[in-house]
Design an enzyme around this catalytic site. Structure first.
Site, PDB file in Angstrom:
ATOM      1  CG  ASN A   9       6.277  67.529  39.090  1.00 23.02           C
ATOM      2  OD1 ASN A   9       5.101  67.502  39.423  1.00 23.02           O
ATOM      3  ND2 ASN A   9       7.051  66.470  39.157  1.00 23.02           N
ATOM      4  CB  CYS A  10       7.385  72.923  34.604  1.00 27.00           C
ATOM      5  SG  CYS A  10       7.827  74.561  33.999  1.00 27.00           S
TER       6      CYS A  10
END
Length: 118
Positions: A9-10
């Site tokens: 999700n970064c």
């Protein structure tokens, strides 16, 4: 084989994964949230790159740590802490046959991709 370490999700990890895919570079993705971060691997990173390069002191996870933990961070204590809190790792970490790099800044993208393409 190239391994890209990070958290799916970064945003920076997403951009790095897409850039490697677009460049046709084969890699394996290791998600800290799913696969964890072994202490031995964190120890190797800290030994090779240094605590300041590996530990992200700008993120939410760092700010949530108690002051004593932050103040006691050393090369000896970092691997166990990174094992417990892998979100503390600056991302992504790219391992290309033992050659490590951390981060995927836009200004460095072309150079990173060129290095990984060889």
């Amino acid at each position: 084989m190239i391994t890209l370490y990070g958290i799916k999700n970064c945003d920076t990890v997403k951009r790095a994964r897409q850039a490697l895919t677009d460049a046709g570079i084969d890699f394996r993705f290791h998600d800290f949230k799913i696969d964890g971060l072994p202490v031995a691997l964190a120890h190797r990173w800290v030994a090779q790159l240094g605590v300041d390069t590996v530990v992200n002191r700008q993120g939410t996870t760092w700010r949530k740590l108690d002051e004593a933990t932050r103040n006691q961070l050393t090369a000896d204590t970092a691997p166990a802490l990174l094992n417990r809190e892998p979100a503390l790792v600056k991302r992504p970490v790219i391992d290309a046959g033992g050659q490590l790099s951390v981060g995927f800044a836009r200004k460095d993208e072309a150079a990173i991709l060129a290095r990984l393409s060889t």
